[in-house]
Design an enzyme around this catalytic site. Sequence first.
Site, PDB file in Angstrom:
ATOM      1  N   GLU A 256     -19.275 -11.186 -21.313  1.00  0.00           N
ATOM      2  CA  GLU A 256     -18.900 -11.689 -22.644  1.00  0.00           C
ATOM      3  C   GLU A 256     -17.721 -12.683 -22.592  1.00  0.00           C
ATOM      4  O   GLU A 256     -17.376 -13.301 -23.605  1.00  0.00           O
ATOM      5  CB  GLU A 256     -18.509 -10.526 -23.570  1.00  0.00           C
TER       6      GLU A 256
ATOM      7  N   THR B   7     -22.848  -3.258  -9.683  1.00  0.00           N
ATOM      8  CA  THR B   7     -23.331  -4.185 -10.715  1.00  0.00           C
ATOM      9  C   THR B   7     -24.721  -4.691 -10.362  1.00  0.00           C
ATOM     10  O   THR B   7     -24.896  -5.376  -9.346  1.00  0.00           O
ATOM     11  CB  THR B   7     -22.353  -5.390 -10.843  1.00  0.00           C
TER      12      THR B   7
ATOM     13  N   HIS C 254     -27.831  -7.024 -10.444  1.00  0.00           N
ATOM     14  CA  HIS C 254     -27.936  -8.497 -10.562  1.00  0.00           C
ATOM     15  C   HIS C 254     -26.547  -9.141 -10.473  1.00  0.00           C
ATOM     16  O   HIS C 254     -26.220 -10.057 -11.212  1.00  0.00           O
ATOM     17  CB  HIS C 254     -28.605  -8.909 -11.882  1.00  0.00           C
TER      18      HIS C 254
ATOM     19  N   PHE D 206      -9.529 -19.036 -13.908  1.00  0.00           N
ATOM     20  CA  PHE D 206     -10.564 -18.071 -13.552  1.00  0.00           C
ATOM     21  C   PHE D 206      -9.948 -16.870 -12.849  1.00  0.00           C
ATOM     22  O   PHE D 206      -9.555 -16.944 -11.693  1.00  0.00           O
ATOM     23  CB  PHE D 206     -11.583 -18.772 -12.641  1.00  0.00           C
TER      24      PHE D 206
ATOM     25  N   ARG E 178      -6.357  -6.682  -4.923  1.00  0.00           N
ATOM     26  CA  ARG E 178      -6.146  -7.979  -5.574  1.00  0.00           C
ATOM     27  C   ARG E 178      -5.525  -7.830  -6.965  1.00  0.00           C
ATOM     28  O   ARG E 178      -5.298  -8.792  -7.663  1.00  0.00           O
ATOM     29  CB  ARG E 178      -7.481  -8.725  -5.674  1.00  0.00           C
TER      30      ARG E 178
HETATM   31  C1  DLZ Z   1     -23.299  -3.847 -17.167  1.00  0.00           C
HETATM   32  C2  DLZ Z   1     -22.151  -4.174 -16.287  1.00  0.00           C
HETATM   33  C3  DLZ Z   1     -22.172  -3.775 -14.945  1.00  0.00           C
HETATM   34  C4  DLZ Z   1     -23.318  -3.038 -14.345  1.00  0.00           C
HETATM   35  N1  DLZ Z   1     -21.120  -4.046 -14.150  1.00  0.00           N
HETATM   36  C5  DLZ Z   1     -20.073  -4.734 -14.635  1.00  0.00           C
HETATM   37  C6  DLZ Z   1     -18.959  -5.053 -13.814  1.00  0.00           C
HETATM   38  O1  DLZ Z   1     -18.876  -4.703 -12.631  1.00  0.00           O
HETATM   39  N2  DLZ Z   1     -17.949  -5.766 -14.387  1.00  0.00           N
HETATM   40  C7  DLZ Z   1     -17.961  -6.192 -15.681  1.00  0.00           C
HETATM   41  O2  DLZ Z   1     -17.000  -6.861 -16.111  1.00  0.00           O
HETATM   42  N3  DLZ Z   1     -18.981  -5.885 -16.464  1.00  0.00           N
HETATM   43  C8  DLZ Z   1     -20.033  -5.170 -15.995  1.00  0.00           C
HETATM   44  N4  DLZ Z   1     -21.075  -4.876 -16.805  1.00  0.00           N
HETATM   45  C9  DLZ Z   1     -20.971  -5.213 -18.243  1.00  0.00           C
HETATM   46  C10 DLZ Z   1     -21.440  -6.613 -18.607  1.00  0.00           C
HETATM   47  O3  DLZ Z   1     -20.491  -7.563 -18.209  1.00  0.00           O
HETATM   48  C11 DLZ Z   1     -21.654  -6.694 -20.134  1.00  0.00           C
HETATM   49  O4  DLZ Z   1     -20.446  -6.354 -20.792  1.00  0.00           O
HETATM   50  C12 DLZ Z   1     -22.751  -5.772 -20.626  1.00  0.00           C
HETATM   51  O5  DLZ Z   1     -23.928  -6.007 -19.929  1.00  0.00           O
HETATM   52  C13 DLZ Z   1     -23.006  -5.973 -22.149  1.00  0.00           C
HETATM   53  O6  DLZ Z   1     -23.466  -7.268 -22.400  1.00  0.00           O
END
Ligand code: DLZ
Length: 296
Positions: A189, A217, A219, A244, A258
């Site tokens: 987001e 995570t 994908h 960034f 980090r």
């Molecule tokens: C879903 C998800 C996953 C699996 N892993 C992470 C992560 O390691 N770091 C992160 O910032 N956000 C993760 N998210 C959440 C997605 O960025 C997103 O907020 C959701 O898919 C809702 O759109």
Amino acid sequence: MIKGITWIRPARSAEEFDALESFFSVLGFEPGKGWDDEINRGRPFLAPLGNLEFVHGTIRATADTLIEVTALDDVRRVVEHWLTKHLTASEVTKRITATEDTHWKSRAFTVEPVQGIKFAFWEWLDPLKGKPAALDGDLVANGMKFAIIVARWNAVITERLLQGALDCLHRSGVRKGDIELLRVPGSWEIPAAARAIAETKRVDGIVTLGCLLRGETDHFEAIYNEVARGIGQSQQETGVPHSFGVLTCDTLEQALDRAGLKAGNKGFEAAAAAIEMVSLKRKISSDESAGQEASQ
Ligand code: DLZ
């Protein structure tokens, strides 16, 4: 083989020591490793460059410690603020000289934070003097406005990045009220929030903070690429510098390193990059307007 120079400035009393420590702390010097033992204590202040200089002939310098800076007027404001807090109004005027041109193509002022101990702050009149022909941004951020966008996902990491970013912004002169903090669910987001705040033009720069963990995570590559692309696109299309600070790590341990442990704090670094880019952008604009005036 020579590694560095330490120039010891003895303080004549505990009060004088405290005043000098306080004065140098507000100026943006990197603090060195201080020490206290049974007989004395020391507080080192580090500068990126230093030299020991011998002079023969008429000494025209107004102090024996000369501190070269890149934004003399901003430094002067910080110095005046410190003097006003620690001295009476009539003392302040006696302790700081006007900023004047020197005989070595620079501008300088001298300040006496404690009686009898003088420091001269100076900058080259030509900002490119002694450097390759390059413009670079400063890390002085007084008056700049920033948004920080921080993802809640992996909050144990992103909250630490946030503390690092806030620390950097405050230490560089950004006021509390000039920071907008936006929290988003996850890194995915971040680009949309960055774009929305950049389009308002309320802020000069944007710091993005998130943490994607490869092992956890799905994908990972696809999400990461999209986050990076979205932040970059928002920056390019709005003209507002975005830094960034989205970590991409294999493990939580790597991310912790980090976020304030072994490998520094990437939130602090992202905030410093944002300040530098806002400053650089301003210099480019003022160079352009100076060029236009010259050609008229
Ligand atoms: C879903 C998800 C996953 C699996 N892993 C992470 C992560 O390691 N770091 C992160 O910032 N956000 C993760 N998210 C959440 C997605 O960025 C997103 O907020 C959701 O898919 C809702 O759109």
